[in-house]
Design an enzyme around this catalytic site. Sequence first.
Site, PDB file in Angstrom:
ATOM      1  N   GLU A   1       0.811  -1.256  -0.057  1.00  0.00           N
ATOM      2  CA  GLU A   1      -0.132  -0.036   0.077  1.00  0.00           C
ATOM      3  C   GLU A   1       0.836   1.294  -0.102  1.00  0.00           C
ATOM      4  O   GLU A   1       0.470   2.297  -0.604  1.00  0.00           O
ATOM      5  CB  GLU A   1      -0.816  -0.031   1.268  1.00  0.00           C
ATOM      6  CG  GLU A   1      -1.836  -1.252   1.179  1.00  0.00           C
ATOM      7  CD  GLU A   1      -1.614  -2.453   2.058  1.00  0.00           C
ATOM      8  OE1 GLU A   1      -2.032  -3.179   2.595  1.00  0.00           O
ATOM      9  OE2 GLU A   1      -0.063  -2.462   2.002  1.00  0.00           O
TER      10      GLU A   1
ATOM     11  N   CYS B   1      -2.867  -4.134   7.000  1.00  0.00           N
ATOM     12  CA  CYS B   1      -2.428  -4.499   8.397  1.00  0.00           C
ATOM     13  C   CYS B   1      -2.995  -3.162   9.201  1.00  0.00           C
ATOM     14  O   CYS B   1      -2.899  -1.940   8.914  1.00  0.00           O
ATOM     15  CB  CYS B   1      -0.968  -4.641   8.526  1.00  0.00           C
ATOM     16  SG  CYS B   1      -0.084  -3.253   8.056  1.00  0.00           S
TER      17      CYS B   1
END
Length: 346
Positions: A53, A80
Amino acid sequence: MPVNNLYMDRCLQLARLGAGNVAPNPMVGAVLVYRDRVIGEGYHKQYGQAHAEVNCVNSVAEEDKILISKSTMYVSLEPCAHYGKTPPCVDLIIANKIPEVIIGCTDSYEEVDGKGIAKLKAHGVNVVTGILEKEALEMNKRFFTFYQKQRPYIILKWAQSDNGKIAGDNGERIFISNEITNRLVHKWRSEEAAILVGKNTALKDDPELTTRLWKGNNPVRLVIDKQLELSVTLKIFNEEASTIIFNCLKDDKSGNNLFIKIKEDKIIEEILAALYLQGLQSVIIEGGAGTLQSFIDAGLWDEARIITNTSLVIEKGLAAPVLQKHSLQKNEQIFSDNIAYYTKDI
């Protein structure tokens, strides 16, 4: 292909570029899309470094940065929500005001396991899950097996003649697979955390168990030598990679060699428990026949890759292991070598 699947497929393509370099983390790919235009792409390249990301957002051109807060992020695995080697990826998404996140599969690792999705939703992000979920789970099967079953993902591999022999009489070594297939085997090694052989294979074949025919990381070498009878001059103990020796005599550390003591009546279970504690998420078992068959008989394997030289017959030789409760997934032909890929039936 539906639009969501198209972009998720691209995430999976990107994620696979991290194979062999990100463990014990999973492989992850991300794509940022504004009105059917990809403005950013990224994947997790190296363990301990930026996640997919982050690399995706950082790849956006300066003139397109204004579009980030109006775009959809596609990511192959749930972002996460915890601090590890890097900050939480959900915080990055929230900070950049990305309004929608489309996810391949959720992350069953206990530090994540829905927490990333929950935090995104709590900040008003629209979350869609289960896009190409089967493919996303398959790609990180090593990661998921490790945390769900608390053991490494186990791949069995051997080469055999057309009549099912893996060596000559008295275990004499015979080169069975061709040069191209051998390079493929070294590629397989580069994708796994560890590689295991028994004492007899180490002694008779003197294998190096490295990726010298393929560019990639060497796996940790594992050998079962219960009474520590192997000579330190064997290639498996050279400086090319580290080696773990499973034995019944001692725990010790000497240079690149780690000795781990196991109980003789629970060899397989103790090896797998030790590999879990070492953080090794996958192991490819390359021999010998007895070692391979012991894992098969215990039902402790996930995948098998059997190379058959269809032009070779060995009249007197050592019989190949016999799989149990298995399903053929695909066949691949490389000249006279047929490679059959199997999975263990659940």
